[in-house]
Design a protein around this motif. Structure first.
Motif, PDB file in Angstrom:
ATOM      1  N   ALA A  90      39.984 186.897 114.294  1.00 42.73           N
ATOM      2  CA  ALA A  90      39.865 185.749 115.168  1.00 42.73           C
ATOM      3  C   ALA A  90      40.496 185.926 116.624  1.00 42.73           C
ATOM      4  O   ALA A  90      40.073 185.636 117.461  1.00 42.73           O
ATOM      5  N   LEU A  91      41.690 186.561 116.505  1.00 45.48           N
ATOM      6  CA  LEU A  91      42.457 186.907 117.773  1.00 45.48           C
ATOM      7  C   LEU A  91      41.635 187.715 118.561  1.00 45.48           C
ATOM      8  O   LEU A  91      41.464 187.719 119.975  1.00 45.48           O
ATOM      9  N   ALA A  92      40.836 188.510 117.829  1.00 40.91           N
ATOM     10  CA  ALA A  92      39.924 189.713 118.778  1.00 40.91           C
ATOM     11  C   ALA A  92      38.623 188.837 119.511  1.00 40.91           C
ATOM     12  O   ALA A  92      38.586 189.411 120.620  1.00 40.91           O
TER      13      ALA A  92
ATOM     14  N   ALA B 196      49.382 183.506 119.198  1.00 38.84           N
ATOM     15  CA  ALA B 196      48.457 184.028 120.424  1.00 38.84           C
ATOM     16  C   ALA B 196      47.127 183.445 120.312  1.00 38.84           C
ATOM     17  O   ALA B 196      46.463 183.073 121.674  1.00 38.84           O
ATOM     18  N   SER B 197      46.453 183.382 119.011  1.00 45.20           N
ATOM     19  CA  SER B 197      45.183 182.535 119.113  1.00 45.20           C
ATOM     20  C   SER B 197      45.279 181.224 119.534  1.00 45.20           C
ATOM     21  O   SER B 197      44.229 180.772 120.311  1.00 45.20           O
ATOM     22  N   LEU B 198      46.038 180.610 119.272  1.00 49.78           N
ATOM     23  CA  LEU B 198      46.146 179.154 119.601  1.00 49.78           C
ATOM     24  C   LEU B 198      46.192 178.944 121.200  1.00 49.78           C
ATOM     25  O   LEU B 198      45.714 178.124 122.012  1.00 49.78           O
TER      26      LEU B 198
ATOM     27  N   VAL C  89      53.553 174.785 120.549  1.00 57.35           N
ATOM     28  CA  VAL C  89      53.118 175.897 120.053  1.00 57.35           C
ATOM     29  C   VAL C  89      54.175 176.168 118.950  1.00 57.35           C
ATOM     30  O   VAL C  89      53.637 176.570 117.638  1.00 57.35           O
ATOM     31  N   GLY C  90      55.369 176.227 119.243  1.00 57.21           N
ATOM     32  CA  GLY C  90      56.336 176.560 118.042  1.00 57.21           C
ATOM     33  C   GLY C  90      56.633 175.560 116.951  1.00 57.21           C
ATOM     34  O   GLY C  90      57.076 175.806 115.931  1.00 57.21           O
TER      35      GLY C  90
END
Length: 319
Positions: A4-6, A274-276, A246-247
């Motif tokens: 998903a990140l890619a 990172a994805s979010l 985010v955290g």
């Protein structure tokens, strides 16, 4: 999660004010800038890289803070740590004329660390010590107070107020390779400390007495793990400004999907964070074309309802 990140990374360099066809994306990633579209991708690459690093850092920082305080509401924004870093930078810029990236980073880390100590001390007062609710209230009050102090500081310096107000929103626009390279050592150190603290955070989750019985040095574990979290959120705030929620969102989402073992939560949280942030950055570019919404605004829209949902859960109301 890595897949998903890619995909999101490719979307981040392809989608924006000017959409780029797929046949231009991959040559641009290889270093070609033979067209306007490929040049647009080349400009977005540093922005995408900073978003990945910042999202991972904020997610891991929030995960570690929740483990250190055993507080499901702990997060750099809610505990006021990000705004403490912002206040330190505002004072440094307005009164001491700091301008270099290194000065920003060290100032932000010092402000974040001082704020974390202050909030924990305030939240520890009274009966019951540092309960989740008291820490959240102390952090929220500190955050509001520091926002006012930042504005008060900037009112005395109209020459820097415009740039600082834009930075205060929190975003990854205008990212450069030099700025990203400057924060890399701090982020690397923070990630390493957080990963090494993961097993000890599992012990802390059982309670201080049980952790001590298992041979853990509770106070030292808290200080070391907090140091890693402060490095991550301080360096990220210096580069991007204060980005909230985010955290908070990522650790809860990962915990519901993958369990409560911090040895998994920390690395998986980094990928999810990172994805979010990439999703938030892409959404910010699309919804306000031809202008953009900074990523800090988008994460606030996503995170605020999530925060309310967490607070309204029965388990949190009883704390």
């Amino acid at each position: 999660m890595l897949a998903a990140l890619a995909v999101l990374t490719v979307l981040s360099v392809a989608v924006g004010t000017r959409d780029v066809a797929w046949h231009d994306v991959f040559p641009a990633l290889a270093g070609h800038v033979e067209s306007i579209e490929q040049a647009a991708v080349a400009v977005r690459i540093p922005r995408t890289l900073l978003a990945v690093l910042a999202g991972a850092a904020l997610a891991v920082s929030g995960t570690v803070m929740q483990g250190v305080t055993r507080n499901p509401l702990a997060e750099p924004g809610i505990l006021g740590v990000n705004m403490g870093a912002s206040l330190a930078i505002a004072i440094g810029v307005a009164w001491f004329g700091i301008a270099s990236t290194q000065a920003f980073i060290w100032t932000a880390i010092a402000g974040a660390w001082g704020t974390a100590i202050f909030v924990y001390a305030i939240g520890s007062l009274g009966r019951g010590g540092a309960t989740p609710l008291k820490l959240a209230l102390a952090g929220t009050a500190t955050n509001v107070a520091f926002v006012s102090l930042v504005l008060a500081v900037l009112l005395t310096r109209n020459d820097v107020a415009g740039g600082m107000r834009s930075w205060q929103v929190g975003g990854v626009g205008g990212a450069t390779n030099d700025r990203t390279a400057a924060i890399l050592p701090f982020l690397a150190a923070g990630f390493v400390v957080s990963l090494l603290s993961a097993r000890k955070l599992n012990s802390l989750a059982l309670g201080d007495d049980v952790a001590a019985g298992l041979g853990e040095r509770v106070a030292r574990t808290r200080v070391v793990a907090s140091f890693g979290a402060i490095l991550l959120c301080g360096a990220t705030t210096a580069a991007c400004g204060p980005i909230a929620f985010v955290g908070l969102v990522v650790p809860h989402l990962c915990r519901s999907l993958f369990g409560s073992d911090y040895r998994w939560l920390v690395p998986i949280g980094a990928v999810a964070g990172a994805s979010l942030l990439l999703v938030a950055d892409v959404v910010g570019r699309v919804v306000a074309r031809p202008s953009e919404l900074d990523v800090g605004i988008v994460t606030a829209f996503l995170g605020a309802p999530f925060f309310v949902w967490i607070v309204r859960r029965q388990r949190i109301r009883e704390l």
